[in-house]
Design an enzyme around this catalytic site. Structure first.
Site, mmCIF file in Angstrom:
data_model
loop_
_atom_site.group_PDB
_atom_site.id
_atom_site.type_symbol
_atom_site.label_atom_id
_atom_site.label_comp_id
_atom_site.label_asym_id
_atom_site.label_seq_id
_atom_site.Cartn_x
_atom_site.Cartn_y
_atom_site.Cartn_z
ATOM 1 N N SER A 1 73.371 -73.663 57.427
ATOM 2 C CA SER A 1 73.505 -72.303 56.912
ATOM 3 C C SER A 1 74.968 -71.977 56.732
ATOM 4 C CB SER A 1 72.862 -71.287 57.864
ATOM 5 O OG SER A 1 73.512 -71.288 59.115
ATOM 6 N N GLY B 1 77.069 -72.533 54.549
ATOM 7 C CA GLY B 1 77.937 -73.564 54.009
ATOM 8 C C GLY B 1 78.421 -74.606 54.994
ATOM 9 N N GLU C 1 68.221 -68.677 44.649
ATOM 10 C CA GLU C 1 69.516 -68.983 44.054
ATOM 11 C C GLU C 1 69.366 -69.888 42.841
ATOM 12 O OE1 GLU C 1 72.892 -69.657 46.865
ATOM 13 O OE2 GLU C 1 71.288 -69.759 48.357
ATOM 14 N N GLU D 1 68.354 -73.091 45.531
ATOM 15 C CA GLU D 1 67.840 -72.963 46.894
ATOM 16 C C GLU D 1 67.047 -71.679 47.028
ATOM 17 O OE1 GLU D 1 71.546 -75.245 49.164
ATOM 18 O OE2 GLU D 1 70.983 -73.226 49.755
ATOM 19 N N ASP E 1 72.624 -63.249 52.404
ATOM 20 C CA ASP E 1 73.951 -62.683 52.665
ATOM 21 C C ASP E 1 74.572 -62.068 51.408
ATOM 22 O OD1 ASP E 1 74.415 -65.157 51.482
ATOM 23 O OD2 ASP E 1 75.580 -65.970 53.154
ATOM 24 N N THR E 2 74.391 -62.699 50.244
ATOM 25 C CA THR E 2 74.929 -62.120 49.013
ATOM 26 C C THR E 2 74.255 -60.783 48.696
ATOM 27 O OG1 THR E 2 73.357 -63.296 47.587
ATOM 28 C CG2 THR E 2 75.434 -64.398 48.073
ATOM 29 N N ARG F 1 82.504 -64.519 59.944
ATOM 30 C CA ARG F 1 82.247 -63.281 59.218
ATOM 31 C C ARG F 1 82.024 -62.152 60.213
ATOM 32 N NH1 ARG F 1 78.228 -64.808 55.004
ATOM 33 N NH2 ARG F 1 76.611 -64.352 56.522
#
Length: 388
Positions: A159, A161, A265, A277, A284-285, A360
């Site tokens: 997750s 990245g 995505e 995906e 999150d986006t 984050r």
């Protein structure tokens, strides 16, 4: 619908498996409807722990530990919020009569890149990039040779990245192999993907119940090493490409079934659309929807879980930007300028108990007369923030 009172024997109760910043917003939306919230994560004082009725620290990869907390709490709905969950525990929970959102098989297919890619490309016939799966360094070198350089390497389970990289030369193959070991999840197998020279990528938030499927405006985003940095809504794209994306998103989510929101995505090249995906939960986006929609992705998720109508209104152009910690701290403090809080901009601070460089910690959000204006406002806020 009849809404119950929390902490009673007949309370409607959700259990979050994963209690990060996205889970925190889901918990808040549930609390607004008087739904009892049980938040589970692998570390104490995770963001959703702070707003839940009860919190647990559990190794969610341990089947027995996970089943124990599920049986103890007996939730009405189980909402997986991360990839690293023991899937056998979820299948067993369903056999015991618990309702997993969207369902255990959908989680099984989507928590692992191999499963969802094979399901979408081979079972449903959805267009994707070319791909190969590898388990050894020698297999990785062979896959790179077959697919060509550049190509993308990702752990089958991870997750944000972690473990992901782009190979741009033969010299980077070994580095990609080593980096894959940083995965949050299973790095024993990797997916090697053909690099699509796409014009842009989008997230199409797709929410479904047994009665309806709705789409949010497409979200454009910038990612660094597979991790979200900025997102904006709506992403300008052709009607042809958007129609194709919606058709694919509905086909895949219908194939998975169940209720809830899905972050689907895509890579877009002119009018060509490539499935990338899918996450069976808020994305999150999609945090940009906290400011761009009357019902955020988190509110829509809870509505879908409960089987409620999914109507919402869009407010226009908006953007979001992640603030990532610049230093290590056991007691982090996030410094935000007062002017960031205006009639059409604000910051959400996640409340994570520790900061690590690159973690984050908050998100800035803003509306604008145009997407470009909103992005500039968000960028300015993020650049002005700091941590102590």
């Amino acid at each position: 619908m009849v809404f119950t009172t929390p902490l009673k024997s007949d309370s409607i109760k959700i259990m979050l498996l994963g209690s990060g910043e996205l889970g925190k917003e889901v918990a808040i939306e549930a609390q607004r409807l008087s739904i009892e919230v049980v938040a589970v994560d692998k570390y104490p004082n995770a963001p959703a722990h702070l707003v839940a009725n009860r919190a647990y620290v559990v190794d969610m990869l341990d089947k027995d530990d996970l089943l124990d907390v599920i049986k103890r709490e007996s939730p009405t709905y189980i909402l997986p919020e991360v990839e690293a969950i023991n899937i056998e525990a979820l299948f067993e929970a369903e056999k015991l009569g618990f309702r997993v959102i969207p369902n255990a098989e959908a989680v099984n297919k989507t928590m692992n890149r191999k499963n969802i890619r094979k399901f979408a490309a081979e079972e449903l016939g959805v267009k994707t990039s070319k791909y190969l799966f590898v388990k050894s360094f020698e297999e990785l070198k062979e896959a790179v040779k077959k697919l060509g350089i550049p190509c993308v390497v990702k752990p089958v389970m991870s997750s944000s990245g972690h473990g992901q990289s782009i190979i741009k030369s033969e010299n980077e193959i070994e580095m990609a192999w080593e980096r894959a070991k940083e995965a949050r999840g299973d790095a024993s197998e990797l997916i090697v993907e053909e690099f699509i020279d796409f014009d842009y990528e989008i997230t199409l938030l797709t929410t479904r119940t047994e009665k309806e499927t709705i789409f949010c405006e497409p979200i454009g985003h910038i990612q660094k090493d597979g991790d979200y940095i900025f997102s904006w809504q709506p992403m300008r794209m052709s009607e042809t490409a958007l129609k194709k994306a919606k058709e694919i998103a509905k086909k895949v989510t219908d194939g998975l079934g169940g209720r809830g929101i899905f972050g689907v995505e895509f890579f877009i090249k002119e009018d060509e659309v490539y499935f990338s995906e899918l996450s069976p939960r808020p994305h999150d986006t999609g945090m940009v929807t906290l400011i761009t929609q009357s019902q955020s992705e988190f509110a829509l998720h809870i509505r879908a879980v409960l089987g409620l109508p999914l109507e919402f209104e869009s407010f226009g152009a908006g953007a979001s930007g992640a603030y990532k910690a610049k230093r290590e701290s056991k007691n982090p403090k996030i410094v935000v300028p007062d002017w960031a809080f205006s009639k059409d901009s604000f910051v959400r601070v996640f409340g994570k108990p520790e900061s690590h460089i690159g973690r984050r910690m908050a998100v800035a959000l803003a509306l604008g007369k145009s997407v470009d204006e909103a992005k500039e406002r968000v960028k300015k806020i993020v650049e002005s923030m700091d941590d102590e």
